[in-house]
Motif scaffolding. Structure first.
Motif, mmCIF file in Angstrom:
data_model
loop_
_atom_site.group_PDB
_atom_site.id
_atom_site.type_symbol
_atom_site.label_atom_id
_atom_site.label_comp_id
_atom_site.label_asym_id
_atom_site.label_seq_id
_atom_site.Cartn_x
_atom_site.Cartn_y
_atom_site.Cartn_z
ATOM 1 N N ASP A 1 0.845 -1.198 0.000
ATOM 2 C CA ASP A 1 0.000 0.000 0.000
ATOM 3 C C ASP A 1 0.880 1.248 0.000
ATOM 4 O OD1 ASP A 1 -1.935 1.922 0.319
ATOM 5 O OD2 ASP A 1 -2.686 1.170 2.250
ATOM 6 N N ARG A 2 0.789 2.030 -1.033
ATOM 7 C CA ARG A 2 1.635 3.221 -1.160
ATOM 8 C C ARG A 2 0.939 4.493 -0.651
ATOM 9 N NH1 ARG A 2 5.623 0.598 -3.349
ATOM 10 N NH2 ARG A 2 5.651 -0.235 -5.441
ATOM 11 N N THR A 3 -0.266 4.375 -0.133
ATOM 12 C CA THR A 3 -1.022 5.570 0.250
ATOM 13 C C THR A 3 -0.736 6.121 1.649
ATOM 14 O OG1 THR A 3 -2.905 4.212 0.945
ATOM 15 C CG2 THR A 3 -2.933 5.045 -1.321
ATOM 16 N N PRO A 4 -0.352 5.322 2.642
ATOM 17 C CA PRO A 4 -0.166 5.911 3.978
ATOM 18 C C PRO A 4 1.028 6.857 4.039
ATOM 19 C CG PRO A 4 -0.163 3.504 4.113
ATOM 20 C CD PRO A 4 -0.175 3.871 2.679
ATOM 21 N N THR A 5 0.929 7.820 4.928
ATOM 22 C CA THR A 5 2.067 8.696 5.197
ATOM 23 C C THR A 5 3.107 7.895 5.979
ATOM 24 O OG1 THR A 5 1.214 9.439 7.324
ATOM 25 C CG2 THR A 5 0.524 10.694 5.355
ATOM 26 N N ASP A 6 4.297 8.449 6.092
ATOM 27 C CA ASP A 6 5.354 7.755 6.844
ATOM 28 C C ASP A 6 4.944 7.518 8.292
ATOM 29 O OD1 ASP A 6 6.922 7.707 4.591
ATOM 30 O OD2 ASP A 6 8.183 9.406 5.187
ATOM 31 N N ALA A 7 4.314 8.512 8.892
ATOM 32 C CA ALA A 7 3.883 8.371 10.289
ATOM 33 C C ALA A 7 2.798 7.305 10.409
ATOM 34 C CB ALA A 7 3.377 9.709 10.822
ATOM 35 N N ASP A 8 1.828 7.308 9.500
ATOM 36 C CA ASP A 8 0.766 6.297 9.527
ATOM 37 C C ASP A 8 1.331 4.898 9.297
ATOM 38 O OD1 ASP A 8 -1.218 8.138 10.020
ATOM 39 O OD2 ASP A 8 -1.864 8.291 7.917
ATOM 40 N N ARG B 1 0.804 1.895 11.912
ATOM 41 C CA ARG B 1 0.133 0.655 11.495
ATOM 42 C C ARG B 1 1.034 -0.562 11.661
ATOM 43 N NH1 ARG B 1 -2.439 1.643 5.713
ATOM 44 N NH2 ARG B 1 -2.525 -0.634 5.820
ATOM 45 N N ALA B 2 2.300 -0.414 11.332
ATOM 46 C CA ALA B 2 3.243 -1.537 11.477
ATOM 47 C C ALA B 2 3.376 -1.924 12.948
ATOM 48 C CB ALA B 2 4.598 -1.163 10.889
ATOM 49 N N ARG B 3 3.505 -0.956 13.814
ATOM 50 C CA ARG B 3 3.659 -1.234 15.246
ATOM 51 C C ARG B 3 2.373 -1.776 15.861
ATOM 52 N NH1 ARG B 3 8.306 -0.111 17.434
ATOM 53 N NH2 ARG B 3 9.787 1.143 16.290
ATOM 54 N N GLN B 4 1.246 -1.249 15.461
ATOM 55 C CA GLN B 4 -0.035 -1.756 15.967
ATOM 56 C C GLN B 4 -0.234 -3.204 15.551
ATOM 57 O OE1 GLN B 4 -2.821 1.119 14.381
ATOM 58 N NE2 GLN B 4 -3.021 2.135 16.361
ATOM 59 N N SER B 5 0.112 -3.502 14.338
ATOM 60 C CA SER B 5 -0.047 -4.867 13.843
ATOM 61 C C SER B 5 0.813 -5.837 14.648
ATOM 62 C CB SER B 5 0.338 -4.908 12.361
ATOM 63 O OG SER B 5 0.262 -6.211 11.866
ATOM 64 N N PHE B 6 2.041 -5.426 14.948
ATOM 65 C CA PHE B 6 2.989 -6.316 15.607
ATOM 66 C C PHE B 6 2.757 -6.437 17.110
ATOM 67 C CE2 PHE B 6 7.167 -7.442 17.355
ATOM 68 C CZ PHE B 6 7.427 -8.583 16.624
ATOM 69 N N ALA B 7 2.091 -5.482 17.720
ATOM 70 C CA ALA B 7 1.938 -5.442 19.183
ATOM 71 C C ALA B 7 1.345 -6.718 19.758
ATOM 72 C CB ALA B 7 1.088 -4.236 19.572
ATOM 73 N N LYS B 8 0.463 -7.371 19.031
ATOM 74 C CA LYS B 8 -0.204 -8.574 19.555
ATOM 75 C C LYS B 8 0.730 -9.778 19.680
ATOM 76 C CE LYS B 8 -2.186 -8.591 15.091
ATOM 77 N NZ LYS B 8 -3.417 -8.269 14.456
ATOM 78 N N CYS B 9 1.926 -9.679 19.138
ATOM 79 C CA CYS B 9 2.869 -10.799 19.172
ATOM 80 C C CYS B 9 3.564 -10.961 20.523
ATOM 81 C CB CYS B 9 3.925 -10.629 18.084
ATOM 82 S SG CYS B 9 3.256 -10.599 16.414
ATOM 83 N N TYR B 10 3.659 -9.890 21.288
ATOM 84 C CA TYR B 10 4.450 -9.930 22.521
ATOM 85 C C TYR B 10 3.887 -10.894 23.566
ATOM 86 C CZ TYR B 10 7.425 -6.186 20.904
ATOM 87 O OH TYR B 10 8.329 -5.457 20.196
ATOM 88 N N GLU B 11 2.587 -10.884 23.772
ATOM 89 C CA GLU B 11 2.006 -11.748 24.804
ATOM 90 C C GLU B 11 2.310 -13.214 24.527
ATOM 91 O OE1 GLU B 11 -2.310 -13.005 26.679
ATOM 92 O OE2 GLU B 11 -2.199 -11.270 25.364
ATOM 93 N N LEU B 12 2.133 -13.638 23.273
ATOM 94 C CA LEU B 12 2.411 -15.037 22.935
ATOM 95 C C LEU B 12 3.896 -15.355 23.034
ATOM 96 C CD1 LEU B 12 -0.074 -15.444 19.980
ATOM 97 C CD2 LEU B 12 -0.138 -16.648 22.172
ATOM 98 N N ARG B 13 4.732 -14.383 22.707
ATOM 99 C CA ARG B 13 6.175 -14.602 22.837
ATOM 100 C C ARG B 13 6.527 -14.910 24.279
ATOM 101 N NH1 ARG B 13 11.029 -10.156 22.533
ATOM 102 N NH2 ARG B 13 12.480 -11.434 23.709
ATOM 103 N N TYR B 14 5.991 -14.121 25.216
ATOM 104 C CA TYR B 14 6.322 -14.328 26.621
ATOM 105 C C TYR B 14 5.769 -15.661 27.131
ATOM 106 C CZ TYR B 14 7.654 -9.435 26.358
ATOM 107 O OH TYR B 14 8.248 -8.251 26.002
#
Length: 157
Positions: A64-71, A75-88
């Motif tokens: 997707d080429r439409t999001p701004t750099d900040a967005d 989005r990348a960090r929000q997507s990845f956040a759910k991985c931490y609980e299972l990792r622990y």
């Protein structure tokens, strides 16, 4: 004569109780091992499923080429956040032979997150290398989990 009957009866009772206790102990151990196996299977499936979902979301973000750099970073960090609980959870409950490749997989997806957040584009060498690293790490952790669960041996019996 009566003492012999009493001793024989007591000996029979001790043998019967001992056998019953032994059978119950083995049954309890077998049930506990089965429950532990089911728990690990669920944890492993959730771990692989979540990181796979995140990998797919990051791939869509890269395309997707439409999001701004900040967005893109958010989005990348929000997507990845759910991985931490299972990792622990995995770090606590899985054997080291599974944890080490699982952490390599986790870190490779996290590097993909960083690349996606930084704005890499599909076809870029950094992007391709990140996806290759993720897939290699996935194969390694999947093999470790299958070995731990004894999945490969089930198919041959």
């Amino acid at each position: 004569m009566e003492w012999m009957t009493l001793v024989a009866t007591l000996l029979g009772a001790v043998i019967a109780m001992g056998s019953t206790l032994l059978i119950e102990t083995r049954k309890d151990r077998r049930e506990a091992a089965g429950e532990w196996r089911r728990s690990r299977r669920e944890l492993y499936g959730a771990y692989l499923g979540t990181l796979s979902q995140v990998r797919g979301e990051l791939q869509l973000l890269i395309l997707d080429r439409t999001p701004t750099d900040a967005d893109r970073q958010v989005r990348a960090r929000q997507s990845f956040a759910k991985c931490y609980e299972l990792r622990y959870q995995l770090e606590v409950f899985a054997p080291r032979a599974v944890v080490e490749p699982a952490l390599r997989y986790f870190r490779s997806v996290r590097r993909l997150r960083d690349e996606a957040g930084a704005g890499v584009v599909d076809g870029d060498a950094r992007c391709e290398r990140a996806f290759v690293d993720v897939m290699d790490a996935l194969a390694e952790v999947r093999d470790a989990m299958r070995l731990d669960m004894g999945t490969d041996t089930l198919a041959t019996h």
